[in-house]
Design an enzyme around this catalytic site. Structure first.
Site, PDB file in Angstrom:
ATOM      1  N   ILE A   1      34.904  38.248  49.976  1.00  0.00           N
ATOM      2  CA  ILE A   1      34.452  39.456  50.640  1.00  0.00           C
ATOM      3  C   ILE A   1      32.931  39.504  50.660  1.00  0.00           C
ATOM      4  O   ILE A   1      32.267  38.979  49.770  1.00  0.00           O
ATOM      5  CB  ILE A   1      35.047  40.708  49.944  1.00  0.00           C
ATOM      6  N   CYS A   2      32.374  40.092  51.710  1.00  0.00           N
ATOM      7  CA  CYS A   2      30.934  40.328  51.815  1.00  0.00           C
ATOM      8  C   CYS A   2      30.142  39.024  51.710  1.00  0.00           C
ATOM      9  O   CYS A   2      30.410  38.067  52.414  1.00  0.00           O
ATOM     10  CB  CYS A   2      30.518  41.350  50.758  1.00  0.00           C
TER      11      CYS A   2
END
Length: 208
Positions: A110-111
């Site tokens: 994620i991210c």
């Protein structure tokens, strides 16, 4: 709400500047489903040395990256961190992600961790998402044609999401691991949409 008879280990990567909010939904609810979560820190830390998250919370890793074998894991979770945009310090974690995918063990990023995967070449042939397409374009990767404008994306063993979608990220993880079968929609509606009716659906069998 236990989903499995014997706990299966999920490994959560931890490193300095880790974005605290991105993996809590996934890890907490995986534990409720019967999984065990173990934290994996960098190899260059001395025994007993902690890592520090963006919030200043110190985490003592359960094991180091060198000790992590895909054969012992159900899933590797890579949270975002500012260090993904500051250099190659976290490259060993994305190299480990390659080993997981090569072994057929899922990886969820994620991210900023998606940028790490992009630099590792792991998004060149897989559908994926991130914070924004131009964020990944800045890595110079060759996978732009596979970018999807979505909250979270699963392509085989790889799950990706942007920093504002920890709930969608968790939902994809549950789906890939087969957790909360028949209840994932209710779980998502409760935590993403604040739908009060979903609470009763999610906990309908708790007293059975």
């Amino acid at each position: 709400m236990t989903e499995i008879e014997a706990p299966t280990t999920v490994h959560l990567a931890v490193y300095d500047t880790l974005a605290d909010w991105e993996t809590g939904h996934a890890t907490a609810w995986l534990v409720r489903a019967g999984y065990t979560v173990r934290t994996v820190g960098p190899d260059d830390r001395a025994a007993g040395e902690t890592v520090t998250t963006l919030a200043g919370i110190r985490v003592l890793p359960d094991l180091t990256l060198a000790d992590l074998d895909p054969a012992d894991s159900a899933l590797l979770i890579l949270p975002g961190a500012e260090k993904y945009d500051e250099g190659d310090e976290l490259a060993p974690f994305t190299a480990k992600a390659r080993a997981f995918l090569d072994a057929g063990v899922p990886v969820a990023a994620i991210c900023g961790a998606t940028a790490g995967l992009a630099r590792e070449g792991l998004l060149n042939g897989r559908r994926h998402t991130s914070a924004a397409s131009f964020y990944l374009d800045a890595t110079g990767y060759a996978g732009g044609k596979h970018y999807v404008e979505a909250d979270a994306v699963t392509d085989g063993d790889l799950i990706t999401a942007g920093p504002t979608e920890p709930v969608a990220f968790a939902r994809e993880i549950f789906a890939r691991l087969g957790a909360y079968e028949g209840k994932r929609d209710a779980w998502y509606r409760l935590f993403h949409d604040s739908d009060p009716a979903a609470f009763a659906e999610l906990h309908a069998d708790d007293d059975a």
